[in-house]
Scaffold this active site. Sequence first.
Site, short mmCIF file in Angstrom:
data_model
loop_
_atom_site.label_atom_id
_atom_site.label_comp_id
_atom_site.label_asym_id
_atom_site.label_seq_id
_atom_site.Cartn_x
_atom_site.Cartn_y
_atom_site.Cartn_z
CB CYS A 17 -23.25 -18.11 -112.18
SG CYS A 17 -22.83 -19.81 -112.59
CB CYS A 20 -19.18 -20.86 -109.28
SG CYS A 20 -19.02 -20.59 -111.04
CB CYS A 85 18.13 -27.71 -85.70
SG CYS A 85 16.79 -27.93 -84.50
CG ASP A 502 -34.02 -6.19 -68.20
OD1 ASP A 502 -34.62 -6.79 -67.29
OD2 ASP A 502 -33.01 -5.49 -68.01
CG ASP A 700 -28.80 -3.51 -69.53
OD1 ASP A 700 -29.60 -4.25 -68.91
OD2 ASP A 700 -28.26 -2.52 -69.02
#
Length: 814
Positions: A17, A20, A85, A502, A700
């Site tokens: 719920c 939480c 290593c 624009d 754009d």
Amino acid sequence: MSAKIKEATVPISGMTCAACAIRIEKGLKKLEGVESASVNLALETSTVVYDPEKISLGDIRSRIESLGYGVVSDKAELSITGMTCAACAARIEKGLRKLPGVLEANVNLALETATVEYDAGQVGVNDLIRQVEKLGYQAAAKGDQTDAETVDRRAEEIDRQTGKFLFSLILSLPLLWAMVGHFSFTSFIWLPEMFMNPWVQLALATPVQFVVGRQFYVGAYKALRNGSANMDVLVALGTSAAYFYSLYLAVRSIGSGAHMTELYFETSAVLITLILLGKLFEAKAKGRSSQAIRKLMGLKAKTAVVVRDGEELTIPVEDVRPGDIVHVKPGEKVPVDGIVLEGQSAVDESMLTGESVPVDKAAGDAVIGATLNKNGFLKVRATKVGKETALAQIIRVVEEAQGSKAPIQRLADSISGIFVPVVVGIALVTFAVWYLLVTPGDFASALEKGIAVLVIACPCALGLATPTSIMAGSGRAAELGILFKGGEHLETAHKLDTIVLDKTGTVTKGEPELTDVLAYGMEEAELLALVGAAEKHSEHPLAQAIVKGIADRGVTLTGADSFEAIPGFGIRAAVDGREVLVGTRRLLDRHQIPFDQAAEAMSRLEREGKTAMLVAVDGRLAGLVAVADTIRRTSREAVQRLKAMGLEVVMMTGDNRQTAEAIARQAGIDRVIAEVLPEGKADEVKKLQQQGRRVAMVGDGINDAPALATADIGMAIGTGTDVAMEAADITLMRGDLTGVADAIVMSRKTIRNIKQNLFWAFAYNALGIPVAALGFLAPWLAGAAMAFSSVSVVLNALRLQHVKLEKRSTERGR
């Protein structure tokens, strides 16, 4: 956000719920190095902004698990070569942990393997391999797991819950039968004698209470251990009270020889069964609310045909590299983003734009991965692959939007944080009032009322009201070619009252076209042939527009014998032994060629916003050609829709006012802001905002980016530049203005849906709790109502997945 700060999305399991979600948010925010944390209950994820130098994703995971929840991750095993290593192993571990989405990485030097836990939504197996290779080692995936595979965790959870529900239902039905037989008006129903036996009822109810209901006890324990409460606490309290009180009565009955008709075993068992049924429906509905992402992921091509060393190879799409030459046959999906090198075909881009009309593609055109090649063979050079493709970016944007929080959710969140303790308090008061005042000494009746209050309350509905609508609304918008970058933008868009457009590339097509041809003293076809041959050698954009327009009219173009560009005036060329001049008034004045015959027409065309050029052949005026950046076919229709929605439409451009007003008239726009320098566009947006307006900027180009970022909502036309799309809050993939109205419609419908959900969630609890406290609801009926309240919220949100927008005319008439 500084260069050090990172953002990660962590999938979480175990939330029941909104309480939480609030607890996890608070717990994460307390960690040093965590800048912010937001938990989405419906999507079951947490978005965390953190400083990787102070805290790791592993620490964040540990914190979530310490709060009593799980972190869901995929696991990959890599075979690694080149390690010598322990320092090599440590280096690889550290490098892998730096990748966004990697939760844990462990490298075994002896076995030469790495085990990596990661979020498949942010990183893939191929990314892990590339990271290891960057560190100077070789890696390969063990087994068959690939980046394209996903695990449907919700389907597994639904199967598990279905099994629990059926088990619980089988055991609860006899108890329900016995309960129904208690009433005088149902005395005609035959009831087996054994179902009235308290020990039979105990045997039936106990597995339901402690086996099926274990999840509620576990959830309640984890919540209480961390100093908070959730829905599990309410369910565990209510069912336990009914179960243990019934057990007490059963024990007291030993030796009495009487049947116990006032037991409440059926209350606890039926409650758990109904809650499981509600959770099952809810899980299925929530699965449907995220199906937009699965649809998008399912669009990907699985394989690609590439040419390497002169040989055609069919390979997994994940293995395609930038620069590869890809063959796409008719009926196949384009596997990656690229540029057409050879071939012609119509490509269905509806998955990207929502537009059903196929788009013609030829050499030099861009194609997008996952689009469908309809009828021709295409040879494509791959430019973007993997997570760089347009589809991958769309999926990422939709996931981020679905995982984000809208501001409208804050009220529900603040209430959810205190909801359970308040409900427990009301239940205790209800029990005390009934036991002490209404029915003094009647413990069973008072307990029944208290249980009803506990189980009628539903914090789930409050927690799901907003995120499910955001998921469904943004997912449906993506299918229609509208990408909201976050829930806050989806909410803000419905408040807009001013749309600033624009001009170039937004209202207009962004590329000049040949619009008018006037011939004086010769045939139009002859004039166009001479002009086309002369302009063919020019690199000027207007010249290219003229040549293309002439070719589109079916005129065959030859070459020029000689060519000269005269800066600021025009061009001079020799075509088949004839001198051709194309240019300004000053060009003809320089050559003392009168053009009075064309003066009026030229002025008229310029008033219409067109660029007109005079043509002279062999020293005499031969004609006039005009070029203009024409408006998109859909612009006027879109502007009318915006006005009908009560929005003011403004056009802003750097062009001169005469040209701007001519374009505005064609588009039906009443207000024009002209002659604005690129850096001044953001200032003009601010001026409108200072007047109290909620402004959307639609553009754009690169020069639109500052204005897009300044506006309340920035909308980028999808055919525009990446910079503009990055600065925008909404990306319109279709590439025309109809998407602006569609985006606002989707925002309005989504917010209306959220408000409906919140109203019913609040109303349900505000009415249900008092009704239960007054004794008008039996506990089992209260439990059924609680179980289905959250389901109704999710189902209401799912209506957004079927939103249909106005039919539009298309840019592509072919």
